[in-house]
Design a protein around this motif. Structure first.
Motif, PDB file in Angstrom:
ATOM      1  N   ARG A  26     -25.036   7.093  -9.563  1.00 11.75           N
ATOM      2  CA  ARG A  26     -24.117   6.140  -9.926  1.00 11.75           C
ATOM      3  C   ARG A  26     -24.649   4.722  -9.501  1.00 11.75           C
ATOM      4  O   ARG A  26     -24.870   4.631  -8.020  1.00 11.75           O
ATOM      5  N   GLY A  63     -26.049  12.172 -11.545  1.00  8.58           N
ATOM      6  CA  GLY A  63     -25.766  12.518 -10.424  1.00  8.58           C
ATOM      7  C   GLY A  63     -25.974  10.897  -9.605  1.00  8.58           C
ATOM      8  O   GLY A  63     -25.590  10.594  -8.547  1.00  8.58           O
ATOM      9  N   VAL A  75     -23.702  13.957  -6.197  1.00  8.96           N
ATOM     10  CA  VAL A  75     -23.552  12.335  -6.685  1.00  8.96           C
ATOM     11  C   VAL A  75     -23.991  11.398  -5.545  1.00  8.96           C
ATOM     12  O   VAL A  75     -23.871  11.505  -4.475  1.00  8.96           O
TER      13      VAL A  75
END
Length: 98
Positions: A36, A34, A8
């Motif tokens: 954000r 992945g 992430v």
């Protein structure tokens, strides 16, 4: 369910234009799993220790939201809660990667 090896990476930007600039600067594909997107300081809370992020020129964010976001980002980076993303973090998120 998310694969265990999916990394992430937080894209931290106070507005959509900054977000787009960050994606373009690092040649990232916004549709990849992945990534954000964070645009409020409060949204930086709760991520696992050492979560990677990208932000372009946070010291120049002049809006109240941008200043607050920059201050939170600085504090969380110094404490080790967040870290700047590296090439290993970004490899699977680039345009044209599998």
């Amino acid at each position: 369910m998310r694969e265990r090896n999916t990394r992430v990476v937080l894209i931290v930007a106070p507005d959509v234009l900054q977000r787009a600039e960050t994606l373009r600067a690092f040649d990232l594909d916004a549709s990849k799993d992945g990534l954000r997107f964070i645009d409020k300081a409060y949204s930086l809370r709760g991520w696992s220790r050492g979560t990677a992020y990208l932000a372009i020129q946070p010291g120049r964010w002049s809006t109240p939201r941008g200043v607050e976001l920059d201050q939170a980002l600085t504090a969380l980076t110094r404490s080790g809660q967040l870290r700047i993303a590296n090439e290993r973090d970004l490899a699977s998120l680039r345009k044209g990667s599998a």
